[in-house]
Design an enzyme around this catalytic site. Sequence first.
Site, PDB file in Angstrom:
ATOM      1  CG  PHE A 111     -25.232  -1.312  25.506  1.00  0.00           C
ATOM      2  CD1 PHE A 111     -26.301  -0.634  25.717  1.00  0.00           C
ATOM      3  CD2 PHE A 111     -25.183  -2.605  25.801  1.00  0.00           C
ATOM      4  CE1 PHE A 111     -27.269  -1.001  26.718  1.00  0.00           C
ATOM      5  CE2 PHE A 111     -26.307  -3.272  26.719  1.00  0.00           C
ATOM      6  CZ  PHE A 111     -27.463  -2.315  27.160  1.00  0.00           C
ATOM      7  CG  ASN A 113     -18.706   0.664  10.791  1.00  0.00           C
ATOM      8  OD1 ASN A 113     -19.944   0.619  10.916  1.00  0.00           O
ATOM      9  ND2 ASN A 113     -18.155   1.670  11.136  1.00  0.00           N
ATOM     10  CG  HIS A 121      -0.848  -1.661  -3.010  1.00  0.00           C
ATOM     11  ND1 HIS A 121       0.230  -1.320  -2.842  1.00  0.00           N
ATOM     12  CD2 HIS A 121      -0.960  -3.140  -2.660  1.00  0.00           C
ATOM     13  CE1 HIS A 121       1.292  -2.256  -2.354  1.00  0.00           C
ATOM     14  NE2 HIS A 121       0.222  -3.276  -2.233  1.00  0.00           N
ATOM     15  CG  HIS A 168      -0.996   2.773  -0.477  1.00  0.00           C
ATOM     16  ND1 HIS A 168      -1.618   3.176  -1.538  1.00  0.00           N
ATOM     17  CD2 HIS A 168      -0.072   1.737  -1.452  1.00  0.00           C
ATOM     18  CE1 HIS A 168      -1.151   2.966  -2.977  1.00  0.00           C
ATOM     19  NE2 HIS A 168      -0.098   1.943  -2.617  1.00  0.00           N
ATOM     20  CG  ASP A 184       3.819   0.736  -3.302  1.00  0.00           C
ATOM     21  OD1 ASP A 184       2.495   0.596  -2.682  1.00  0.00           O
ATOM     22  OD2 ASP A 184       3.986   1.331  -4.222  1.00  0.00           O
ATOM     23  CG  HIS A 241       3.706  -3.603  -4.388  1.00  0.00           C
ATOM     24  ND1 HIS A 241       2.665  -4.141  -4.798  1.00  0.00           N
ATOM     25  CD2 HIS A 241       3.908  -2.419  -4.942  1.00  0.00           C
ATOM     26  CE1 HIS A 241       2.113  -3.572  -5.444  1.00  0.00           C
ATOM     27  NE2 HIS A 241       2.851  -2.395  -5.899  1.00  0.00           N
ATOM     28  CG  HIS A 264       6.017   0.340  -8.361  1.00  0.00           C
ATOM     29  ND1 HIS A 264       5.501   1.457  -8.895  1.00  0.00           N
ATOM     30  CD2 HIS A 264       5.430  -0.136  -7.132  1.00  0.00           C
ATOM     31  CE1 HIS A 264       4.442   1.484  -8.455  1.00  0.00           C
ATOM     32  NE2 HIS A 264       3.990   0.759  -7.317  1.00  0.00           N
TER      33      HIS A 264
HETATM   34 MN    MN Z   1       0.910   0.542  -3.863  1.00  0.00          MN
END
Ligand code: MN
Length: 266
Positions: A64, A68, A75, A79, A81, A85, A213
Site C-alpha cells: 500500500f 525509499n 556535503h 548544504h 557547513d 566541518h 572554511h
Molecule cells: Mn560542505
Amino acid sequence: MANPQTTTLLAGFAAAIADGSVEVVDLTTPLHAGTPALRLPEPFVNLIDFSLEEVSAYNEPGPFWRHNNIHTGEHIGTHLDAPVHWITGRDGDDVSQIPVRRLIGTASVIDLTEQVAADPDHLLGVADVEAWEAEHGQLTEGTWLLLRTGWESRGGSEAEFLNADETGSHTPGVAVDCAHWLATERSITGLGVETVGVDAGLAGGFDPPFPVHHHFLGNDKYGITSLRNLGRLPATGAVLVVSPLPIVGGTGSPSRVLAVIAGAQG
Ligand code: MN
C-alpha cells in the site's frame, strides 16, 4: 502570553504569504543522483553522491506504500557547513547543535556576475564589500552574506559546474584577507554561494588553504553552497530560512534554503 503585537506580526506574515504580498523563493538545487558534487583530487577521499534506493512501490515489499532509502554524503547539493566541518572549528557546534534562531536571518546579496563572467577565478575582496556597504550600509548583525556569481547557470552539467582543467577547478570565491575580515570584523551568520563549495576552486593552494572554511567555521559562522535564484533577491530586504537536518554529530547537511521577499503585490 505572547505580546499581542507579536501575535499580530506573525498572523500578518502568514496572511502576506497566503495572498502573495510576500513571496517565498526556493534557493535550493534539486537533489538527485546527478546533482553536481565536489571532486577532491587524490589522495583525498570523496563523499558518496546522493541516490535513492527503492524499497517498495505499492508492491510485495509494501503493497500500500512506496518508500525509499536515501544514500548521501553530508556535503552534497545545497548544504550547510557546520563549524565542526573544519579543523579550526573542531570544538564548535555540529549541525544538530546550531541554534535554530541563527538559521533565519536577513540576506545581503553582493553581485559579482560581471566580474565572474570575465574571470571564473574572481575573488571577493574587502574593497568589494566596502563598496557594497557604502551603498547599502554596513553588513548587519546576523545577516547571511550571499555571493551572486551567475554560476548557477552551469548547474545542469557537473563538468561546467566544476570547471576543472589540469591546473585545478576554476570557480569563484573569496580572497584570503577578505575571508578573515568578514569572519572577524563583521557579525554575519555565514556565507552562501552558488558554487559547489564556499571556497574558490583554487583555494586549496591559498594560505591558509580554504580560507572561508578556515576563518568562518573557526569563528562560529556557517557556509551554504549550490544556491540558485539569487538573482531574484534584492541586495537587502530578503529574509533567509536555512533548514539542515539535525544530524547528531553531523558536520553538515543537505538543506532546503528559502528566501522570503516582497512579492509582486507587496
Ligand atoms: Mn560542505
